[in-house]
Scaffold this active site. Structure first.
Site, PDB file in Angstrom:
ATOM      1  N   HIS A  42     -11.465  -2.985   2.351  1.00 40.78           N
ATOM      2  CA  HIS A  42     -11.372  -3.032   1.056  1.00 40.78           C
ATOM      3  C   HIS A  42     -11.963  -4.235   0.463  1.00 40.78           C
ATOM      4  O   HIS A  42     -12.550  -4.148  -0.710  1.00 40.78           O
ATOM      5  CB  HIS A  42      -9.854  -3.065   0.736  1.00 40.78           C
TER       6      HIS A  42
ATOM      7  N   HIS B 138       0.726  -1.163  -0.166  1.00 41.57           N
ATOM      8  CA  HIS B 138      -0.264   0.016  -0.016  1.00 41.57           C
ATOM      9  C   HIS B 138       0.748   1.157   0.167  1.00 41.57           C
ATOM     10  O   HIS B 138       0.611   2.197  -0.838  1.00 41.57           O
ATOM     11  CB  HIS B 138      -1.164   0.008   1.211  1.00 41.57           C
TER      12      HIS B 138
ATOM     13  N   HIS C  60     -11.376   5.049   6.460  1.00 40.31           N
ATOM     14  CA  HIS C  60     -10.066   5.006   7.044  1.00 40.31           C
ATOM     15  C   HIS C  60      -9.779   6.161   8.239  1.00 40.31           C
ATOM     16  O   HIS C  60      -9.175   5.816   9.226  1.00 40.31           O
ATOM     17  CB  HIS C  60      -9.076   5.588   5.817  1.00 40.31           C
TER      18      HIS C  60
ATOM     19  N   PHE D 147      -1.837   6.654   4.130  1.00 40.66           N
ATOM     20  CA  PHE D 147      -1.347   5.761   3.141  1.00 40.66           C
ATOM     21  C   PHE D 147      -0.256   4.523   3.616  1.00 40.66           C
ATOM     22  O   PHE D 147      -0.539   3.553   3.450  1.00 40.66           O
ATOM     23  CB  PHE D 147      -1.025   6.578   1.955  1.00 40.66           C
TER      24      PHE D 147
ATOM     25  N   HIS E  61      -6.899  -2.000  -5.998  1.00 36.78           N
ATOM     26  CA  HIS E  61      -7.277  -2.600  -4.532  1.00 36.78           C
ATOM     27  C   HIS E  61      -8.032  -3.939  -4.675  1.00 36.78           C
ATOM     28  O   HIS E  61      -7.880  -4.911  -4.123  1.00 36.78           O
ATOM     29  CB  HIS E  61      -8.244  -1.881  -3.720  1.00 36.78           C
TER      30      HIS E  61
ATOM     31  N   HIS F 231      -4.414   6.167  -6.232  1.00 41.81           N
ATOM     32  CA  HIS F 231      -5.449   6.804  -5.628  1.00 41.81           C
ATOM     33  C   HIS F 231      -5.905   8.051  -6.150  1.00 41.81           C
ATOM     34  O   HIS F 231      -5.271   8.861  -7.146  1.00 41.81           O
ATOM     35  CB  HIS F 231      -5.102   7.279  -4.175  1.00 41.81           C
TER      36      HIS F 231
ATOM     37  N   HIS G 157     -14.974   5.262   1.449  1.00 46.08           N
ATOM     38  CA  HIS G 157     -13.724   4.926   1.778  1.00 46.08           C
ATOM     39  C   HIS G 157     -12.552   5.650   2.601  1.00 46.08           C
ATOM     40  O   HIS G 157     -12.207   5.047   3.549  1.00 46.08           O
ATOM     41  CB  HIS G 157     -13.111   4.640   0.099  1.00 46.08           C
TER      42      HIS G 157
HETATM   43 CU1  C2O Z   1      -5.322   2.450  -1.071  1.00 50.30          CU
HETATM   44 CU2  C2O Z   1      -8.128   2.320   1.267  1.00 50.30          CU
HETATM   45  O1  C2O Z   1      -6.625   2.681   0.124  1.00 50.30           O
END
Ligand code: C2O
Length: 520
Positions: free
Chosen positions: A284, A83, A254, A271, A112, A103, A250
């Protein structure tokens, strides 16, 4: 791979050694892996309703993954580093000196999907199951359903009841501890702040509103759902270009999970570190499931563009072999050998209501936003002009509300059309609601600096065409826009924010947030 260098946009970690997230090098040319699963599909199930046998198996798989030597590409740290590598721009694009960042672009979904596909295969392999054994699956965090709207018990540091086992290997110390409990309700519209005070019933309704907006109301085209095109030679789109779901839920989930007092809101809120939380992969799987749900709705198509389909990523597979995969090959999940458990989707009924039925006027009692002045901590409205003739003459262009904003560190504002009475308690499930805008994270600056003054300028382009149709305002040349500030944590008051400009322009139907820098 040979271009791999130190990650950029890391939250500053003054004094500690450089954070390296390049994968172990391979000495061979990776072959192209194309999915062609023909065995009966694995079913990825909702995490909150799995049984204890599954939870124990998942915990065992992660224990095995965490026990691998750190230079094994299948080890947990290397899985997490994937990631960092694709998100903190350690690679150059092939054939270009531009950096590669997946992203805020249309590569968000396919990258993803491939990432968690290999992650799942590796976990299965570590359990001794071979690739075609359908028994092992990743579970998804079903936060779009009221029963799944807390951190799932198997991942939680604080399990719902003492009768349930607790799996330290699936939990993570770097979370917001007040959110890591069975009683905390996930805020899909979270931006760091005042959602924490909402009652559960209100938050669940806002969650339904959010889901309806990002999967149905605002995601009518592949572009709006997948995000801004990203082609060879394009520079990374830091902070803009995301599709509806990438922004919300999303990014917001996070941030909701991450520890806002830790460096860069880690682990889930940054990130470079989010893959260090096992909950990342359940989050994800859910995002991946939302792609499937979107696709199953009428007239929803995948991106049909060679630059999208031929974009490639590198992953180590369950054998530890480096392979190349194509974004376009991710389109058909059944070829990857899995399906999602069908669960109720109550948000599909969260159809927004209309509050106002005539074009709004601004009266004496309405607070007017003063352009160029610091905004007060209360709602204000501004009137923007448009030319209905121009909009009619160019139906391929959409009306965009452009808000040019200067702000300090954090900001959070709800945007309404034609509803000057809107305030912080207005239910966002109304046709007048455009979106919530928020930047809780600023890349390149450590948290302690972020709390100081660091001014940011952002041009938000919000596509409001569909709102104008819904509100019967397509013939109007003046539109009332109302901005409702909300208080972001850790502040106790609204932070300096200045509206520099507000106007409507006709543009291609993409949202852009130029100049914004967000991590999540
Ligand atoms: Cu690459 Cu939830 O992000």
């Amino acid at each position: 791979m040979s271009s791999c260098h130190l990650p950029l946009n890391l939250p500053a970690s003054t004094g500690s050694p450089p954070y390296v997230c390049c994968p172990p090098a391979a000495t061979y040319e990776p072959r192209l892996f194309r999915p062609n699963s023909s065995s009966s599909p694995r079913m990825r199930r909702a995490a909150h309703s799995v049984d204890e046998a599954y939870a124990a198996k998942l915990a065992q798989a992660y224990a095995l993954m965490k026990a691998l030597p750190p230079d094994d590409p299948r080890s947990f740290i290397q899985q997490a580093n994937i990631h960092c590598a694709y998100c903190n721009t350690v690679y150059n694009q092939m054939g270009s000196s531009e950096l590669f960042q997946i992203h805020n672009t249309w590569l968000f979904f396919p990258f993803h999907r491939w990432y968690i596909y290999f992650h799942e295969r590796i976990l299965a392999k570590l359990l001794g199951e071979d690739g075609d054994d359908p028994a092992f699956f990743l579970s998804f965090w079903n936060y779009d359903h009221p029963d799944g709207a807390s951190i799932p018990w198997l991942f939680s540091a604080a399990p719902a009841s003492s009768s349930r086992p607790h799996y330290p290997v699936l939990s993570n110390a770097s979370r917001d501890s007040s959110h890591d409990s069975a009683t905390a309700t996930v805020a899909l519209d979270f931006n760091g702040g005042d959602t924490d005070c909402r009652r559960r019933s209100i938050q669940l309704r806002e969650n339904d509103n959010t889901m309806y907006r990002v999967l149905i109301r605002d995601a009518t085209t592949p572009e709006s759902f997948f995000g801004w095109p990203y082609r060879q030679g394009d520079s990374p789109m830091e902070g803009y270009g995301f599709g509806t779901v990438e922004y919300c839920p999303h990014n917001t989930v996070h941030s909701w999970v991450g520890n806002k007092s830790a460096m860069g809101w880690r682990d889930m809120g940054a990130f470079f570190s989010s893959g260090l939380d096992p909950l990342f992969y359940a989050h994800h799987a859910q995002i991946d499931r939302l792609w499937e749900l979107w696709k199953a709705m009428p007239n929803h198509e995948e991106i049909d563009d060679e630059d999208y389909k031929n974009a490639e990523f590198l992953f180590y597979n369950e054998e530890g072999e480096l392979v190349r995969v194509r974004a376009g090959d991710a389109s058909d999940a059944s070829l990857l050998g899995y399906v999602y458990e069908e669960v109720e989707t109550p948000w599909k009924d969260a159809i927004p209501e209309q509050r106002s039925f005539a074009p709004a006027e601004l009266g004496d009692g309405d607070a007017i936003c003063e352009v160029g002045k610091v905004m007060e901590a209360k709602p204000c409205s501004v009137r923007v002009e448009r030319d209905p003739e121009v909009s009619r003459a160019s139906p391929w262009l959409h009306d965009h509300l452009v808000l040019s904003i200067d702000y300090q560190s954090q900001m959070m504002v709800d945007v309404y059309l034609n509803l000057p009475a809107a305030n912080a308690t207005t239910d966002s499930g109304c046709k007048e609601f455009v979106t919530n805008i928020g930047h809780s994270h600023v890349a390149s600056t450590p948290l302690d600096v972020k709390l100081d003054i660091s001014e940011r300028l952002v041009d938000l382009n919000l596509d409001i065409s569909e709102r104008l149709v819904d509100l019967n305002l397509t013939n109007e040349s003046r539109i009332v826009v109302t901005l409702v500030p909300r208080i972001p944590l850790p502040y106790s008051s609204f932070q300096n924010l200045t509206i520099l400009d507000a106007y409507i322009e006709c543009a291609l139907p993409f949202q852009r947030w130029d100049g914004a820098h967000t991590l999540f």
